[in-house]
Scaffold this motif. Structure first.
Motif, PDB file in Angstrom:
ATOM      1  N   GLY A   1      16.984  26.114 -26.802  1.00 14.78           N
ATOM      2  CA  GLY A   1      16.288  24.392 -26.680  1.00 14.78           C
ATOM      3  C   GLY A   1      15.370  23.783 -26.222  1.00 14.78           C
ATOM      4  N   ASP A   2      14.192  25.120 -26.030  1.00  8.46           N
ATOM      5  CA  ASP A   2      13.125  24.798 -25.908  1.00  8.46           C
ATOM      6  C   ASP A   2      12.276  24.536 -27.650  1.00  8.46           C
ATOM      7  N   ALA A   3      13.268  25.821 -28.384  1.00  7.13           N
ATOM      8  CA  ALA A   3      12.259  25.370 -29.703  1.00  7.13           C
ATOM      9  C   ALA A   3      12.885  23.868 -30.847  1.00  7.13           C
ATOM     10  N   ALA A   4      14.055  23.236 -30.115  1.00  7.69           N
ATOM     11  CA  ALA A   4      14.773  22.309 -30.504  1.00  7.69           C
ATOM     12  C   ALA A   4      13.955  20.723 -30.040  1.00  7.69           C
ATOM     13  N   LYS A   5      14.016  20.899 -29.038  1.00  7.40           N
ATOM     14  CA  LYS A   5      13.239  19.905 -28.746  1.00  7.40           C
ATOM     15  C   LYS A   5      11.685  19.354 -28.828  1.00  7.40           C
ATOM     16  N   MET A   6      11.037  20.821 -29.123  1.00  5.11           N
ATOM     17  CA  MET A   6       9.933  20.226 -29.453  1.00  5.11           C
ATOM     18  C   MET A   6       9.395  20.203 -31.306  1.00  5.11           C
ATOM     19  N   ALA A   7      10.864  20.746 -31.828  1.00  2.00           N
ATOM     20  CA  ALA A   7      10.741  20.819 -33.383  1.00  2.00           C
ATOM     21  C   ALA A   7      11.518  19.081 -33.640  1.00  2.00           C
ATOM     22  N   TYR A   8      11.472  18.048 -32.745  1.00  2.00           N
ATOM     23  CA  TYR A   8      11.753  16.873 -33.304  1.00  2.00           C
ATOM     24  C   TYR A   8      11.298  16.262 -32.334  1.00  2.00           C
ATOM     25  N   ASP A   9      10.539  16.638 -31.517  1.00  2.00           N
ATOM     26  CA  ASP A   9       9.213  15.797 -31.461  1.00  2.00           C
ATOM     27  C   ASP A   9       8.544  15.946 -32.393  1.00  2.00           C
ATOM     28  N   ALA A  10       8.220  17.035 -32.951  1.00  2.00           N
ATOM     29  CA  ALA A  10       7.224  17.090 -34.047  1.00  2.00           C
ATOM     30  C   ALA A  10       6.755  15.638 -35.446  1.00  2.00           C
ATOM     31  N   PHE A  11       7.636  15.471 -35.713  1.00  2.00           N
ATOM     32  CA  PHE A  11       7.245  14.666 -36.780  1.00  2.00           C
ATOM     33  C   PHE A  11       7.214  13.295 -36.070  1.00  2.00           C
ATOM     34  N   PRO A  12       7.744  12.369 -34.778  1.00  2.00           N
ATOM     35  CA  PRO A  12       7.076  11.398 -34.459  1.00  2.00           C
ATOM     36  C   PRO A  12       5.721  11.721 -34.321  1.00  2.00           C
ATOM     37  N   ALA A  13       5.512  12.791 -33.198  1.00  2.00           N
ATOM     38  CA  ALA A  13       4.457  12.973 -33.212  1.00  2.00           C
ATOM     39  C   ALA A  13       2.990  13.365 -34.273  1.00  2.00           C
ATOM     40  N   SER A  14       3.516  13.968 -34.843  1.00  2.00           N
ATOM     41  CA  SER A  14       2.727  13.854 -36.504  1.00  2.00           C
ATOM     42  C   SER A  14       2.099  12.986 -36.648  1.00  2.00           C
ATOM     43  N   ILE A  15       2.716  12.065 -36.670  1.00  2.00           N
ATOM     44  CA  ILE A  15       2.268  10.002 -37.321  1.00  2.00           C
ATOM     45  C   ILE A  15       1.513   9.631 -35.513  1.00  2.00           C
ATOM     46  N   LEU A  16       1.672   9.894 -34.463  1.00  2.00           N
ATOM     47  CA  LEU A  16       0.624   9.784 -33.464  1.00  2.00           C
ATOM     48  C   LEU A  16      -0.750  10.138 -34.076  1.00  2.00           C
ATOM     49  N   TYR A  17      -0.560  11.935 -34.195  1.00  2.00           N
ATOM     50  CA  TYR A  17      -1.809  12.143 -33.694  1.00  2.00           C
ATOM     51  C   TYR A  17      -3.003  11.319 -35.546  1.00  2.00           C
ATOM     52  N   PHE A  18      -1.931  11.007 -36.560  1.00  2.00           N
ATOM     53  CA  PHE A  18      -3.121  10.198 -37.440  1.00  2.00           C
ATOM     54  C   PHE A  18      -3.530   8.876 -37.372  1.00  2.00           C
ATOM     55  N   ASN A  19      -2.552   8.957 -36.371  1.00  2.00           N
ATOM     56  CA  ASN A  19      -2.821   7.137 -36.334  1.00  2.00           C
ATOM     57  C   ASN A  19      -3.861   6.401 -34.938  1.00  2.00           C
ATOM     58  N   GLU A  20      -4.295   7.666 -34.131  1.00  2.00           N
ATOM     59  CA  GLU A  20      -4.788   7.579 -33.355  1.00  2.00           C
ATOM     60  C   GLU A  20      -6.175   8.813 -33.832  1.00  2.00           C
TER      61      GLU A  20
END
Length: 571
Positions: free
Chosen positions: A292-311
Motif C-alpha cells: 500500500g505504501d509503495a503504491a501511494k508513493m508511486a502514484y504521487d511520483a509523476f505529478p511530484a516530478s512536474i512540480l519539482y521542475f516547475n518550482e
C-alpha cells in the motif's frame, strides 16, 4: 588207589593258576621295565617335541604375516591407483571415474578393517581421508553441474550421494540465483535499479528451479526445495525494495522513481509468485506489508516530478550570457533517461494512473502561459506507453515554458529568452536521439512530436519577436492617398519606414552575429525562422524603391533585394 575226579580237577586247576600267577609276575616285571624305558624315552623326546611346536607356531605366524602383507600390498596398489584419480587437478577426469574410485576405496576400507583389530589405524584412516576428499570433489562437480544446469551430471552425482547430496545442489543453485539478482541490483549502467527486471528474473527462476527438480525425479518436494533455493535471492530483492521505498520517502519529487520501481516489482511478484511456486505464502506475506505504501508513493511520483521542475525553473537565476544550456536541463535529461531505463515499471504505474492523473492538480501556473495539452483533448490514450510518453512531454513542456518565462525576466533583449528555449530544446533532442529507448518512449504517443514542435514554435516566436516587429513596420497600416502621386505625409511615412528598417536590421544583424550558436542545426533552424522578413521587404521595396516618395531615394533605400538575401544568408 582211586583218585576223586573233582579233587583231581581242582588240583589241576590250582597248578594252572600257580603257573599263570608266575607268568603274570614275570610279565609285570617286564612291563615295569618297559614303562621305565618309555619314561626314559619320553624324557629324551620332550625337548625335541617342544621345539617342533614352537616351529609350527612360528610358521603359522609367518604365514599369517605374509597374508597380511599380501593384503596390504593389494590395498596399497588400489590406494595408489585411485589417489591419482582423486588428486587429479587437470579437470579431465570424468565424475563417473571419481565415483568408481570412491567405490573401490570403500571396498578396500572394508578389507583394511583387520588392521584396526591388531591396533594399526594408519591404513584405514588414510583410506577414509581419501574417500572424504573424493566425496568433496564429487560435491564440487555437483555444484558446478547445478550451477550450469547440467541435469545428467547432477543426476549422476545425486545418485552417488542420495538425499544427503541435495545440500550441495541447494547451495550451488542458491549462489547462482542470488548472484543473478545481485548483478541486476548492482548494475552501474543506470542510476535507478531495475527492480522489476529483478522481480521478473526471480519469478522465472522460481518456476525453472521447480521444473529442474521435478525432472531429476528425486524423492523430494520440488516446490519446497525451490523455495529454499530462491529464498536468499528474494531476501536480497526485498532488501532492495525496502531501500527504494526509504529513498522515495526522503523526497518524492526527486526520488519518485524509486517508489515506481518498488511498486512495479511488488505488483509483479504478488501477481506471479503463486503460479511459479506453490510454497510462496511466506514471500507474498512480506510484500503485502509494504504494498500500500509503495503504491501511494508511486502514484504521487509523476505529478511530484512536474512540480519539482516547475518550482526549480521558476526560481532559477543562473542564466548563461549566451543563452546556452542551463544546469537544470542536464538534470531533466538525466530524469528522462532514468525513466526510460526503467520504462517497464514506469509504464505499469502510468497506465494505472491514467493520462489525466499524471499532471498535478490544480495545474501548475506555467500552463496559463502556454501549454500543448490541448492537443490531448477528446483523445483516448489507452496504453501505458502512451501515458508515459505524455508524462515525458509534460516534463519537457514544464521545463521549457518555465525556462522562457524566467529568461524573459532575466535578459533585457526578448530574443535571448527565445534562444534560451531553442538551445535547451535542441539539447534535449540530442539527448533523446542518442538514447534510442528514450526517443522511442517519447514517440509512443502520436501527438508528442507535434507537442514538441509547438514548443519550438513558442520559443522561436520569442526569438523572432523583434524581427516580427521589423516586418510589421513595413506593413501599410492605413491606405495611402488615392492620387497617382503620394502626398507629402505619405512620403514622410515611407522615408521613416525605410530609415527604421535600415537601422533596426543593422542592429538585429549585429546582435545575431554576436550570438554564439555552435549547433549548426539550431543555427539553420533560427535562420529559417528569420527568413520571413525577406518577402515582406521585397514587396515594400518593389513598390517604393524607384523613388516615388523622394528625389533622393538612395538616401533612404540602403539595401536592394540581392543585398537582403546576402545578409540573411550570412547570418
Amino acid at each position: 588207589m582211586s583218585v576223586d575226579i573233582d579233587e583231581a580237577e581242582v588240583k589241576l586247576l590250582q597248578e594252572n593258576l600257580n603257573k599263570l600267577r608266575s607268568e603274570c609276575e614275570t610279565s609285570n616285571i617286564h612291563l615295569k621295565k618297559i614303562s621305565t624305558e618309555i619314561n626314559n624315552i619320553e624324557s629324551a623326546l620332550n625337548p625335541i617335541m617342544n621345539l617342533t611346536s614352537t616351529k609350527r607356531t612360528a610358521v603359522a605366524n609367518l604365514e599369517s604375516t605374509l597374508d597380511e602383507l599380501n593384503k596390504l600390498g593389494r590395498i596399497s596398489a588400489i590406494v595408489l591407483a585411485e589417489r591419482r584419480i582423486i588428486d587429479d587437478t587437470t579437470g579431465n577426469v570424468p565424475v563417473k571415474r571419481i565415483i568408481d574410485s570412491i567405490d573401490k576405496l570403500s571396498a578396500a576400507l572394508q578389507d583394511a578393517a583387520i588392521f584396526k583389530s591388531i591396533g594399526n589405524t594408519t591404513v584405514p584412516n588414510n583410506i577414509s581421508a581419501l574417500i572424504e576428499k573424493g566425496s568433496k570433489r564429487v560435491g564440487a562437480v555437483l555444484q558446478r553441474a547445478a550451477d550450469a544446469n547440467d541435469p545428467e551430471t547432477v543426476t549422476l552425482c545425486l545418485s552417488f550421494f542420495g538425499k544427503s547430496g541435495i545440500s550441495y545442489y541447494i547451495d550451488a543453485r542458491t549462489r547462482h540465483v542470488s548472484y543473478e539478482i545481485e548483478q541486476i541490483i548492482n548494475s552501474t549502467s543506470q542510476k535507478v535499479t531495475d527492480l522489476l527486471a529483478c522481480a521478473q528474473t526471480l519469478i522465472r527462476r522460481s518456476a525453472s528451479e521447480r521444473e529442474i527438480l521435478r525432472a531429476l525425479n528425486l524423492d523430494i518436494d520440488p516446490d519446497e526445495i525451490a523455495a529454499r533455493i530462491i529464498e536468499p535471492a528474494f531476501n536480497i530483492l526485498y532488501k532492495a525494495i525496502s531501500a527504494n521505498l526509504s529513498k522515495a520517502r526522503t523526497n518524492i519529487r526527486t526520488n519518485g522513481l524509486y517508489a515506481v520501481q518498488a511498486h512495479a516489482a511488488i505488483t509483479y511478484l504478488t501477481d506471479s509468485f503463486h503460479s511459479a511456486l506453490k510454497n510462496s505464502t511466506g514471500f507474498t506475506h512480506e510484500l503485502v506489508r509494504v504494498q500500500g505504501d509503495a503504491a501511494k508513493m508511486a502514484y504521487d511520483a509523476f505529478p511530484a516530478s512536474i512540480l519539482y521542475f516547475n518550482e526549480k525553473l521558476a526560481a532559477h537565476t543562473n542564466f548563461p550570457s549566451d543563452a546556452g544550456v542551463v544546469e537544470p536541463c542536464s538534470e531533466l535529461v538525466s530524469r528522462l533517461r532514468a525513466i526510460s531505463s526503467v520504462k517497464a515499471a514506469a509504464i505499469i504505474v502510468a497506465e494505472e494512473l491514467g493520462v489525466d492523473n499524471i499532471i498535478p492538480s490544480p495545474p501548475p501556473a506555467y500552463m496559463s502561459t502556454f501549454t500543448t495539452r490541448n492537443l490531448l483533448r477528446n483523445k483516448k490514450i489507452r496504453t501505458g506507453a502512451a501515458c508515459l510518453s505524455t508524462h515525458l512531454m509534460d516534463l519537457i513542456e514544464c521545463f521549457v515554458v518555465n525556462l522562457i518565462n524566467a529568461g524573459s525576466t532575466h535578459y533585457k533583449k526578448p530574443q535571448m529568452a527565445g534562444l534560451l528555449g531553442l538551445t535547451n530544446i535542441a539539447a534535449i533532442e540530442r539527448a533523446a536521439d542518442s538514447h534510442p529507448d528514450l526517443s522511442e518512449l517519447i514517440s509512443a504517443e502520436d501527438t508528442s512530436r507535434e507537442r514538441l514542435q509547438k514548443l519550438k514554435s513558442f520559443s522561436a516566436g520569442k526569438f523572432v519577436q523583434r524581427w516580427k516587429e521589423l516586418g510589421q513596420s513595413l506593413m501599410e497600416t492605413r491606405p495611402m492617398s488615392g492620387s497617382s502621386s503620394l502626398s507629402s505625409k505619405d512620403r514622410e511615412i515611407i522615408k521613416e519606414k525605410f530609415k527604421y528598417f535600415n537601422a533596426t536590421l543593422d542592429e538585429l544583424v549585429a546582435e545575431h552575429k554576436a550570438l554564439r550558436i555552435t549547433d549548426s542545426a539550431l543555427r539553420k533552424q533560427i535562420n529559417n525562422e528569420i527568413g520571413f522578413i525577406a518577402p515582406i521587404y521585397y514587396r515594400f521595396y518593389d513598390k517604393y524603391a524607384e523613388g516615388s516618395f523622394s528625389k533622393h531615394a538612395y538616401k533612404y533605400v540602403k539595401y536592394n533585394k540581392k543585398q537582403i538575401d546576402e545578409i540573411l544568408s550570412a547570418l
